[in-house]
Scaffold this active site. Structure first.
Site, PDB file in Angstrom:
ATOM      1  N   GLY A  41       0.781  -1.235   0.000  1.00 30.78           N
ATOM      2  CA  GLY A  41       0.000   0.000   0.000  1.00 30.78           C
ATOM      3  C   GLY A  41       0.813   1.285   0.000  1.00 30.78           C
ATOM      4  O   GLY A  41       0.375   2.299  -0.536  1.00 30.78           O
ATOM      5  N   GLU A  96       4.031   4.829   5.607  1.00 35.72           N
ATOM      6  CA  GLU A  96       2.784   4.037   5.540  1.00 35.72           C
ATOM      7  C   GLU A  96       1.729   4.732   4.695  1.00 35.72           C
ATOM      8  O   GLU A  96       1.679   5.959   4.634  1.00 35.72           O
ATOM      9  CB  GLU A  96       2.203   3.882   6.959  1.00 35.72           C
ATOM     10  CG  GLU A  96       2.435   2.524   7.599  1.00 35.72           C
ATOM     11  CD  GLU A  96       1.511   1.427   7.071  1.00 35.72           C
ATOM     12  OE1 GLU A  96       1.083   1.491   5.905  1.00 35.72           O
ATOM     13  OE2 GLU A  96       1.236   0.492   7.824  1.00 35.72           O
ATOM     14  N   ASP A  97       0.844   3.930   4.114  1.00 35.94           N
ATOM     15  CA  ASP A  97      -0.304   4.489   3.410  1.00 35.94           C
ATOM     16  C   ASP A  97      -1.370   4.972   4.387  1.00 35.94           C
ATOM     17  O   ASP A  97      -1.918   6.063   4.252  1.00 35.94           O
ATOM     18  CB  ASP A  97      -0.913   3.450   2.444  1.00 35.94           C
ATOM     19  CG  ASP A  97      -1.133   2.078   3.102  1.00 35.94           C
ATOM     20  OD1 ASP A  97      -0.826   1.927   4.306  1.00 35.94           O
ATOM     21  OD2 ASP A  97      -1.615   1.174   2.416  1.00 35.94           O
ATOM     22  N   ASP A 100      -4.639   2.324  10.701  1.00 36.23           N
ATOM     23  CA  ASP A 100      -6.006   1.950  11.043  1.00 36.23           C
ATOM     24  C   ASP A 100      -6.011   1.555  12.525  1.00 36.23           C
ATOM     25  O   ASP A 100      -6.047   2.412  13.401  1.00 36.23           O
ATOM     26  CB  ASP A 100      -6.408   0.801  10.101  1.00 36.23           C
ATOM     27  CG  ASP A 100      -7.864   0.421  10.195  1.00 36.23           C
ATOM     28  OD1 ASP A 100      -8.717   1.307  10.152  1.00 36.23           O
ATOM     29  OD2 ASP A 100      -8.162  -0.782  10.295  1.00 36.23           O
ATOM     30  N   LYS A 128      -6.736   6.948  10.333  1.00 36.60           N
ATOM     31  CA  LYS A 128      -8.101   6.753  10.858  1.00 36.60           C
ATOM     32  C   LYS A 128      -7.985   6.596  12.369  1.00 36.60           C
ATOM     33  O   LYS A 128      -8.087   5.475  12.894  1.00 36.60           O
ATOM     34  CB  LYS A 128      -8.689   5.449  10.298  1.00 36.60           C
ATOM     35  CG  LYS A 128      -9.230   5.493   8.903  1.00 36.60           C
ATOM     36  CD  LYS A 128     -10.024   4.197   8.657  1.00 36.60           C
ATOM     37  CE  LYS A 128      -9.776   3.632   7.306  1.00 36.60           C
ATOM     38  NZ  LYS A 128     -10.317   2.263   7.148  1.00 36.60           N
ATOM     39  N   PHE A 149     -13.929   2.296   4.509  1.00 39.36           N
ATOM     40  CA  PHE A 149     -12.935   1.520   3.774  1.00 39.36           C
ATOM     41  C   PHE A 149     -12.603   2.257   2.476  1.00 39.36           C
ATOM     42  O   PHE A 149     -13.476   2.525   1.667  1.00 39.36           O
ATOM     43  CB  PHE A 149     -13.444   0.114   3.481  1.00 39.36           C
ATOM     44  CG  PHE A 149     -12.377  -0.775   2.919  1.00 39.36           C
ATOM     45  CD1 PHE A 149     -11.455  -1.378   3.759  1.00 39.36           C
ATOM     46  CD2 PHE A 149     -12.275  -0.982   1.547  1.00 39.36           C
ATOM     47  CE1 PHE A 149     -10.442  -2.179   3.240  1.00 39.36           C
ATOM     48  CE2 PHE A 149     -11.272  -1.788   1.025  1.00 39.36           C
ATOM     49  CZ  PHE A 149     -10.356  -2.385   1.878  1.00 39.36           C
ATOM     50  N   VAL A 150     -11.322   2.599   2.303  1.00 41.98           N
ATOM     51  CA  VAL A 150     -10.913   3.389   1.143  1.00 41.98           C
ATOM     52  C   VAL A 150      -9.976   2.601   0.237  1.00 41.98           C
ATOM     53  O   VAL A 150      -9.305   1.667   0.686  1.00 41.98           O
ATOM     54  CB  VAL A 150     -10.248   4.716   1.567  1.00 41.98           C
ATOM     55  CG1 VAL A 150     -11.256   5.660   2.200  1.00 41.98           C
ATOM     56  CG2 VAL A 150      -9.061   4.479   2.509  1.00 41.98           C
ATOM     57  N   ASP A 156      -5.740  -1.126  -1.813  1.00 38.99           N
ATOM     58  CA  ASP A 156      -6.489  -2.035  -2.680  1.00 38.99           C
ATOM     59  C   ASP A 156      -7.785  -2.536  -2.053  1.00 38.99           C
ATOM     60  O   ASP A 156      -8.003  -2.402  -0.845  1.00 38.99           O
ATOM     61  CB  ASP A 156      -5.634  -3.264  -2.999  1.00 38.99           C
ATOM     62  CG  ASP A 156      -5.550  -4.232  -1.805  1.00 38.99           C
ATOM     63  OD1 ASP A 156      -5.246  -3.754  -0.694  1.00 38.99           O
ATOM     64  OD2 ASP A 156      -5.821  -5.422  -1.976  1.00 38.99           O
ATOM     65  N   ARG A 162      -5.244  -0.148  -6.744  1.00 38.64           N
ATOM     66  CA  ARG A 162      -4.031   0.452  -6.171  1.00 38.64           C
ATOM     67  C   ARG A 162      -3.503   1.613  -7.006  1.00 38.64           C
ATOM     68  O   ARG A 162      -2.861   2.517  -6.505  1.00 38.64           O
ATOM     69  CB  ARG A 162      -2.913  -0.595  -6.064  1.00 38.64           C
ATOM     70  CG  ARG A 162      -3.114  -1.634  -4.990  1.00 38.64           C
ATOM     71  CD  ARG A 162      -1.806  -2.379  -4.746  1.00 38.64           C
ATOM     72  NE  ARG A 162      -2.001  -3.613  -4.006  1.00 38.64           N
ATOM     73  CZ  ARG A 162      -2.120  -3.689  -2.676  1.00 38.64           C
ATOM     74  NH1 ARG A 162      -2.052  -2.593  -1.942  1.00 38.64           N
ATOM     75  NH2 ARG A 162      -2.292  -4.848  -2.079  1.00 38.64           N
TER      76      ARG A 162
HETATM   77  P1  5GP Z   1      -3.494  -1.512  10.876  1.00 38.21           P
HETATM   78  O1  5GP Z   1      -2.456  -2.501  11.331  1.00 38.21           O
HETATM   79  O2  5GP Z   1      -3.180  -0.099  11.269  1.00 38.21           O
HETATM   80  O3  5GP Z   1      -4.868  -1.924  11.302  1.00 38.21           O
HETATM   81  O4  5GP Z   1      -3.560  -1.649   9.323  1.00 38.21           O
HETATM   82  C1  5GP Z   1      -2.805  -0.938   8.476  1.00 38.21           C
HETATM   83  C2  5GP Z   1      -2.945  -1.437   7.051  1.00 38.21           C
HETATM   84  O5  5GP Z   1      -4.221  -2.007   6.792  1.00 38.21           O
HETATM   85  C3  5GP Z   1      -2.825  -0.260   6.108  1.00 38.21           C
HETATM   86  O6  5GP Z   1      -1.487  -0.008   5.823  1.00 38.21           O
HETATM   87  C4  5GP Z   1      -3.609  -0.745   4.922  1.00 38.21           C
HETATM   88  O7  5GP Z   1      -2.773  -1.487   4.056  1.00 38.21           O
HETATM   89  C5  5GP Z   1      -4.679  -1.634   5.520  1.00 38.21           C
HETATM   90  N1  5GP Z   1      -5.922  -0.847   5.640  1.00 38.21           N
HETATM   91  C6  5GP Z   1      -6.424  -0.243   6.729  1.00 38.21           C
HETATM   92  N2  5GP Z   1      -7.564   0.439   6.454  1.00 38.21           N
HETATM   93  C7  5GP Z   1      -7.763   0.251   5.129  1.00 38.21           C
HETATM   94  C8  5GP Z   1      -8.760   0.740   4.211  1.00 38.21           C
HETATM   95  O8  5GP Z   1      -9.685   1.495   4.517  1.00 38.21           O
HETATM   96  N3  5GP Z   1      -8.607   0.343   2.907  1.00 38.21           N
HETATM   97  C9  5GP Z   1      -7.603  -0.475   2.477  1.00 38.21           C
HETATM   98  N4  5GP Z   1      -7.558  -0.776   1.203  1.00 38.21           N
HETATM   99  N5  5GP Z   1      -6.657  -0.939   3.318  1.00 38.21           N
HETATM  100  C10 5GP Z   1      -6.734  -0.578   4.620  1.00 38.21           C
END
Ligand code: 5GP
Length: 173
Positions: A41, A96-97, A100, A128, A149-150, A156, A162
């Protein structure tokens, strides 16, 4: 059929990226910086951020499992591709993208710290904060988005979208 609705447009992403790169370049001007992109991502943001940097940097990439093809975090982090550099004494910036739950970054920060880097900080283009399950404050924060969810700009849904230049929401018709 599904349609895409733009949530964050490319112009806003570009100007935020420039602003972040200027801050990071200033903060690390006397340091050895290794930017580590979290694949897949983070690839588009890494490319844009690295291009805007005004100091010399090294680039590396790490890949870990988070979502698979589902939209709910498993909470399990697994390294699929490790970084190539020896990070002893290096200043690491994780790129990071989107943050979450914060579980992935918490794991990666602890991992790099245990490998003996000089410092480890985090830069994300999207955040987020309402979804956090662990304490995780990005050191360089891009754009705060609501709990949706984006896709696009590296993100993706089942490996699709992507390459979109904007951050979008998928709406089912
Ligand atoms: P975390 O460990 O913070 O829960 O997850 C981080 C990763 O989950 C992000 O880098 C991303 O790749 C994926 N992710 C979290 N939210 C989203 C979302 O809304 N859309 C997509 N496509 N991926 C997400």
């Amino acid at each position: 059929m599904s349609t895409l609705k733009v949530m964050i447009g490319r112009d806003e992403i570009r100007s935020k990226t420039k602003e972040l790169a200027a801050r990071i370049s200033e903060d690390y001007k006397d340091k050895d910086l290794l930017m580590v992109c979290v694949l897949k991502g983070g690839f588009m943001f890494m490319a844009d951020l690295a291009r805007e940097m005004t100091i010399d940097v090294n680039l590396d990439f790490i890949s870990c499992s988070s979502y698979g093809s589902a939209t709910v975090s498993s909470g399990v982090v697994r390294i699929l591709k490790d970084i190539d550099y020896d990070i002893t004494g290096k200043h690491i910036l994780i790129v990071e993208d989107l943050i979450d739950t914060g579980l992935t970054l918490k794991y990666l920060k602890d991992l790099f710290a245990a490998k003996g880097c000089a410092s480890v900080k985090v830069c994300t283009i999207l955040d987020k904060p309402s979804r956090r399950r662990v304490v995780m404050e990005p050191d360089y924060e891009g754009i705060i988005i609501p709990d949706a969810f984006v896709v696009g700009y590296g993100l993706d849904y089942a490996e699709k979208y992507r390459n979109l230049p904007d951050v979008c929401i998928v709406c089912d018709d």
